[in-house]
Design an enzyme around this catalytic site. Structure first.
Site, PDB file in Angstrom:
ATOM      1  CG  HIS A 212     -23.618  13.044 -41.859  1.00 27.32           C
ATOM      2  ND1 HIS A 212     -24.514  14.035 -41.576  1.00 27.32           N
ATOM      3  CD2 HIS A 212     -23.778  12.751 -43.176  1.00 27.32           C
ATOM      4  CE1 HIS A 212     -25.164  14.364 -42.681  1.00 27.32           C
ATOM      5  NE2 HIS A 212     -24.757  13.597 -43.674  1.00 27.32           N
TER       6      HIS A 212
ATOM      7  CG  HIS B 276     -20.843  41.633 -43.720  1.00 22.31           C
ATOM      8  ND1 HIS B 276     -21.281  41.446 -42.432  1.00 22.31           N
ATOM      9  CD2 HIS B 276     -21.680  40.886 -44.492  1.00 22.31           C
ATOM     10  CE1 HIS B 276     -22.309  40.613 -42.423  1.00 22.31           C
ATOM     11  NE2 HIS B 276     -22.591  40.275 -43.667  1.00 22.31           N
TER      12      HIS B 276
ATOM     13  CG  HIS C 107     -25.804  43.248 -43.491  1.00 25.45           C
ATOM     14  ND1 HIS C 107     -25.262  43.365 -44.748  1.00 25.45           N
ATOM     15  CD2 HIS C 107     -25.730  41.914 -43.193  1.00 25.45           C
ATOM     16  CE1 HIS C 107     -24.895  42.178 -45.186  1.00 25.45           C
ATOM     17  NE2 HIS C 107     -25.147  41.270 -44.270  1.00 25.45           N
TER      18      HIS C 107
ATOM     19  CG  HIS D 136     -29.000  11.267 -45.554  1.00 23.93           C
ATOM     20  ND1 HIS D 136     -28.620  11.374 -44.238  1.00 23.93           N
ATOM     21  CD2 HIS D 136     -27.983  11.796 -46.281  1.00 23.93           C
ATOM     22  CE1 HIS D 136     -27.425  11.947 -44.171  1.00 23.93           C
ATOM     23  NE2 HIS D 136     -27.022  12.200 -45.400  1.00 23.93           N
TER      24      HIS D 136
ATOM     25  CD  GLU E 232     -23.037  36.589 -44.787  1.00 27.44           C
ATOM     26  OE1 GLU E 232     -23.565  37.443 -44.039  1.00 27.44           O
ATOM     27  OE2 GLU E 232     -22.824  36.791 -45.992  1.00 27.44           O
TER      28      GLU E 232
ATOM     29  CG  HIS F  93     -25.655  38.341 -40.295  1.00 27.26           C
ATOM     30  ND1 HIS F  93     -26.870  38.305 -40.932  1.00 27.26           N
ATOM     31  CD2 HIS F  93     -24.742  38.642 -41.254  1.00 27.26           C
ATOM     32  CE1 HIS F  93     -26.697  38.567 -42.222  1.00 27.26           C
ATOM     33  NE2 HIS F  93     -25.418  38.776 -42.450  1.00 27.26           N
TER      34      HIS F  93
HETATM   35 MN    MN Z   1     -25.073  13.146 -45.872  1.00 30.21          MN
HETATM   36 MN    MN Z   2     -24.470  39.216 -44.308  1.00 29.45          MN
END
Ligand code: MN
Ligand code: MN
Length: 401
Positions: free
Chosen positions: A113, A339, A293, A156, A300, A295
């Site tokens: 894919h 968050h 914290h 795969h 996320e 990112h």
């Molecule tokens: Mn796959």
């Molecule tokens: Mn986080």
């Protein structure tokens, strides 16, 4: 307007905001928030923070919660699959998740894919195979807590092993990815003219007539031979992949362990093939907090494996939303949004923080407040230096309850 008038107007605006805020807080706690009409009681009981948000919540930040228990389950002989992607969680632009079950012996058909595929085993055992474009082959067996990473376009397969097959979570680095849109071996042969297949495979008409006419996708099969036998059958050492595509996440030493729980971080630094997906497996003891914290590098995508918890996401323009999470739920935090996650249950809470990034990176609010000169923190938060010194100075990741 003079500067004094400007300042006065700004102050009046602040005062009005403060008044409105106080009013909202009062309304959320008195008869104003009563709801005498219809309600979906079981759903609200699962999400008390959404039913009556904490008074600190404000405005709309878009959906941050969904659940695998709300999406269609495609059940076939040999297993099932369902997915939470951008179609049902529009804020999830970077990553999409698929949860799949294969009974013992059953295959997720040979396929490939457009997206990279990151996976974690949630139950049982499986055999996975992936071929590098140079013809070297990777074959391995995985169990609960193990990961794999299949790069985009690499062919795969996954097969359930004994005694009871497997269940796993796949995470793709495209928000609108769908497991229904993969490229299948069966469809490649079913939609290529037969005389071309004869020429390509060097096979006769009778052999070509045996090939599948439609997709297999998930289907039952006999259990495979041993891993050593399978590796030998395809050419042994001579064709073995020099690249490792599996990783034992639950067996690794935790990246961080505190009295409140532990965090295991796996990204391109310790699992080099995971170039586009970074992950953290977090366990919080009851009452413990994944500290405040954010990112810097990615949004996320969260998957809840066990227990329950509560998360608030604080956006710009004073917007904030709090939701509750249970096993099988998905959470979403926009990039750089502040968050925390709190274990609100009486058992351990375990969840994954997933990122479309080469590295897991987070900024700890505590850490920052102890690196900024104390008088600057005092000026902002009205705390004297003695109180500031009580804030944990280092990034703890997990703070005990
Ligand atoms: Mn796959
Ligand atoms: Mn986080």
């Amino acid at each position: 307007m003079s500067s004094v008038a400007l300042a006065t107007a700004a102050f009046a605006g602040l005062a009005a905001n403060a008044q409105e805020e106080a009013g909202t807080q009062k309304a959320e706690r008195d008869h104003s928030s009563s709801d005498p009409g219809q309600e979906n009681k079981p759903l609200l009981d699962e999400n008390p923070s959404s039913n009556l948000p904490p008074p600190t919540d404000q405005g709309d930040i878009g959906p941050i919660w969904y659940s695998f228990n709300l999406v269609h389950k495609r059940v076939q002989q040999g297993g099932w699959t369902h997915e939470v992607n951008q179609r049902v969680l529009p804020t999830s632009r970077d990553l999409a998740g698929v949860n799949m079950r294969l009974t013992a012996g059953s295959f997720r058909e040979l396929h490939w894919h457009t997206a990279d595929e990151w996976a974690i085993m949630l139950y049982g055992n499986a055999r996975v195979t992936v071929m590098n474009p140079d013809g070297t082959m990777f074959i391995d067996d995985v169990g609960k807590g193990d990961l794999w990473l299949f790069p985009a376009g690499f062919p795969h397969s996954i097969q359930g092993l004994g005694p009871d097959g497997c269940e796993f979570l796949l995470v793709f680095d495209e928000g609108n990815f769908s497991e229904d849109g993969t490229f299948l071996l069966s469809e490649f042969v079913a939609h290529t003219p037969r005389n071309v297949l004869m020429k390509n495979f060097g096979l006769g008409k009778d052999a070509i007539a045996k090939l599948p006419k439609q997709e297999l996708y998930i289907f039952p099969a006999a259990l495979p031979l041993s891993l050593a036998q399978d590796k030998a059958a395809v050419g042994g050492r001579r064709v073995e992949s020099p690249i490792q595509y599996t990783f034992k996440m639950s067996a690794m030493t935790p990246t961080r362990k505190t009295p409140g729980g532990e965090v295991r971080i796996v990204d391109s630094r310790n699992f080099p093939v995971s170039k586009n997906v970074a992950s953290a497996l977090v366990t919080l003891k009851p009452g413990a907090l994944r500290e405040l914290h954010w990112h810097p590098n990615a949004s996320e995508w969260q998957f809840w494996i066990a227990g329950k918890g509560r998360m608030t996401v604080v956006m710009n323009e004073g917007r904030a939303r709090t939701m509750d999470f249970n096993a099988n739920d998905v959470g979403l935090v926009p990039r750089v949004a502040g968050h925390y996650i709190e274990n609100t249950g009486d058992t351990d809470a375990t969840f994954l923080e997933m990122f479309k990034a080469d590295q897991f990176i987070d900024v700890s609010l505590n850490n920052w407040l102890r690196r900024v000169p104390p008088e600057a923190v005092s000026a902002h938060l009205n705390l004297d230096q003695e109180l500031i010194a009580k804030i944990p100075p280092e990034k703890e990741l997990v703070i005990p309850g």
